[in-house]
Write a protein that holds these residues in place. Structure first.
Motif, PDB file in Angstrom:
ATOM      1  N   ILE A 119      13.850  16.160 -44.448  1.00  0.00           N
ATOM      2  CA  ILE A 119      14.146  16.933 -43.242  1.00  0.00           C
ATOM      3  C   ILE A 119      13.581  16.234 -42.009  1.00  0.00           C
ATOM      4  CG2 ILE A 119      12.108  18.433 -43.271  1.00  0.00           C
ATOM      5  CD1 ILE A 119      15.730  19.492 -42.505  1.00  0.00           C
ATOM      6  N   GLY A 120      12.466  15.498 -42.177  1.00  0.00           N
ATOM      7  CA  GLY A 120      11.928  14.719 -41.070  1.00  0.00           C
ATOM      8  C   GLY A 120      12.882  13.629 -40.623  1.00  0.00           C
ATOM      9  N   MET A 121      13.516  12.964 -41.591  1.00  0.00           N
ATOM     10  CA  MET A 121      14.491  11.931 -41.249  1.00  0.00           C
ATOM     11  C   MET A 121      15.730  12.528 -40.606  1.00  0.00           C
ATOM     12  SD  MET A 121      14.294   9.332 -44.496  1.00  0.00           S
ATOM     13  CE  MET A 121      12.685   8.829 -45.132  1.00  0.00           C
ATOM     14  N   PRO A 169       7.216   1.625 -38.778  1.00  0.00           N
ATOM     15  CA  PRO A 169       8.145   0.732 -38.065  1.00  0.00           C
ATOM     16  C   PRO A 169       9.393   0.401 -38.883  1.00  0.00           C
ATOM     17  CG  PRO A 169       5.884  -0.033 -37.790  1.00  0.00           C
ATOM     18  CD  PRO A 169       5.844   1.079 -38.801  1.00  0.00           C
ATOM     19  N   GLU A 170       9.230   0.247 -40.200  1.00  0.00           N
ATOM     20  CA  GLU A 170      10.381  -0.074 -41.053  1.00  0.00           C
ATOM     21  C   GLU A 170      11.412   1.055 -41.048  1.00  0.00           C
ATOM     22  OE1 GLU A 170       6.866  -2.319 -42.017  1.00  0.00           O
ATOM     23  OE2 GLU A 170       7.191  -0.141 -42.045  1.00  0.00           O
ATOM     24  N   LEU A 171      10.922   2.291 -41.065  1.00  0.00           N
ATOM     25  CA  LEU A 171      11.830   3.437 -41.058  1.00  0.00           C
ATOM     26  C   LEU A 171      12.536   3.560 -39.712  1.00  0.00           C
ATOM     27  CD1 LEU A 171      13.074   5.871 -42.390  1.00  0.00           C
ATOM     28  CD2 LEU A 171      11.046   7.198 -41.802  1.00  0.00           C
ATOM     29  N   ILE A 223      16.696   3.483 -39.173  1.00  0.00           N
ATOM     30  CA  ILE A 223      17.460   4.572 -38.557  1.00  0.00           C
ATOM     31  C   ILE A 223      18.302   4.061 -37.406  1.00  0.00           C
ATOM     32  CG2 ILE A 223      17.274   6.723 -37.241  1.00  0.00           C
ATOM     33  CD1 ILE A 223      14.869   7.458 -38.904  1.00  0.00           C
ATOM     34  N   GLY A 224      17.740   3.138 -36.610  1.00  0.00           N
ATOM     35  CA  GLY A 224      18.492   2.522 -35.525  1.00  0.00           C
ATOM     36  C   GLY A 224      18.764   3.484 -34.385  1.00  0.00           C
ATOM     37  N   ILE A 225      19.753   3.170 -33.568  1.00  0.00           N
ATOM     38  CA  ILE A 225      20.212   3.935 -32.395  1.00  0.00           C
ATOM     39  C   ILE A 225      19.218   3.850 -31.230  1.00  0.00           C
ATOM     40  CG2 ILE A 225      20.955   6.122 -31.437  1.00  0.00           C
ATOM     41  CD1 ILE A 225      21.953   7.027 -34.026  1.00  0.00           C
ATOM     42  N   SER A 257       6.695   6.733 -45.902  1.00  0.00           N
ATOM     43  CA  SER A 257       7.330   6.079 -44.769  1.00  0.00           C
ATOM     44  C   SER A 257       7.485   7.043 -43.595  1.00  0.00           C
ATOM     45  CB  SER A 257       8.698   5.526 -45.161  1.00  0.00           C
ATOM     46  OG  SER A 257       9.528   6.551 -45.651  1.00  0.00           O
ATOM     47  N   ILE A 258       7.426   8.350 -43.895  1.00  0.00           N
ATOM     48  CA  ILE A 258       7.383   9.360 -42.840  1.00  0.00           C
ATOM     49  C   ILE A 258       6.209  10.290 -43.143  1.00  0.00           C
ATOM     50  CG2 ILE A 258       8.992  10.958 -43.985  1.00  0.00           C
ATOM     51  CD1 ILE A 258      10.163  11.432 -41.111  1.00  0.00           C
TER      52      ILE A 258
END
Length: 281
Positions: free
Chosen positions: A136-138, A90-92, A96-98, A11-12
């Protein structure tokens, strides 16, 4: 053309970019395939995006919005810039939002809170710490969004069912540590998106899922090293490490001695560990 190495996918997607362009090379238009954040770990380059021009140097962050065009330039220095880039599905991005317009900022200047995480991400990519690259990417992406939006994310509030879910997932990780396990599979087991699972698990247990996985494997490896005479490579693979050199490096960082030294200490050579821990006093 840059040299591109994919370090992690899911996903990332983590990518190591090493640009080979020099001043005088003709720039060409590219398209962001995903929403992305790219930490400039070395060198400098320019970027033209949505009618604006940016100059990025070491510590800057290049922001990508899926489907948008951009142009990288190298007018000033022959620095052969390098970036560690995280591309998000896109799902990730949605989980995460904001503030979605933050993704169209183009770039972010060198900021301490992002540079520190960027260097931690680079250390993770080089195997010098036990985070997962996806984790760490997230974290890096989430922090970027908080910084540019001015909205600090509220601390995770864990309910009893969240704590139970975290513990049950930790037990699942421990039981499957010898197998290929990643953030997505554990999040699926918990019934959450990878991003929300990472925040929940870390808040409840104080370690990330990948850190817990590595420590489960180290624990099994220590038990095997102390209990039998199998070759170190077999111990590494039986414990769940797919790469011998990564196992040796990770074990030494945790124990302060090599796997072979630990085995000798377990067989009665206490001086190995005594020497190690005396230095810490």
């Amino acid at each position: 053309m840059p040299a591109i190495t994919t370090l992690h996918s899911g996903s990332i997607i983590a990518i190591d970019y090493r640009c080979t362009a020099v001043p005088g090379d003709e720039p060409y238009t590219e398209v962001h395939q995903y929403h992305s954040v790219s930490y400039v770990r070395k060198g400098s380059f320019g970027c033209r995006y949505r009618g604006r021009s940016f100059e990025l140097v070491t510590g800057s962050v290049l922001i990508g919005y899926a489907g948008d065009e951009y142009l990288c330039t190298h007018d000033h220095h022959d620095c052969r810039d390098e970036c560690l880039s995280f591309h998000l599905t896109p799902e990730l991005v949605e989980s995460i939002g904001i503030r979605s317009d933050a993704w169209r900022f183009g770039s972010v200047a060198p900021l301490p809170e992002l540079m520190i995480l960027g260097e931690l991400a680079q250390a993770t990519a080089e195997g010098r710490c036990d985070f997962g690259l996806d984790e760490i990417g997230m974290l890096f992406t989430s922090r970027f969004l908080e910084v540019v939006s001015g909205q600090d994310r509220a601390p995770v509030k864990t309910r009893p069912q969240d704590r139970r879910r975290a513990v049950e997932t930790a037990l699942w990780i421990d039981a499957h540590a010898q197998q290929p396990v990643n953030l997505e599979s554990t999040a699926r087991e918990a019934g959450l998106s990878p991003f929300h699972f990472l925040r929940m698990f870390s808040s409840v247990l104080g370690v990330t899922p990948h850190q817990y996985l590595v420590r489960s494997r180290l624990r099994r490896a220590a038990r095997l090293l102390a209990g039998d005479d199998r070759p170190i490579s077999e111990v590494a693979f039986d414990a769940g490490f797919a790469d011998l050199s990564n196992f040796v490096r990770t074990f030494h960082r945790a124990a302060g001695v090599s796997p072979r030294g630990f085995r000798h200490a377990a067989r009665g050579n206490r001086k190995i560990l005594q020497d190690r821990y005396t230095k810490l006093l």
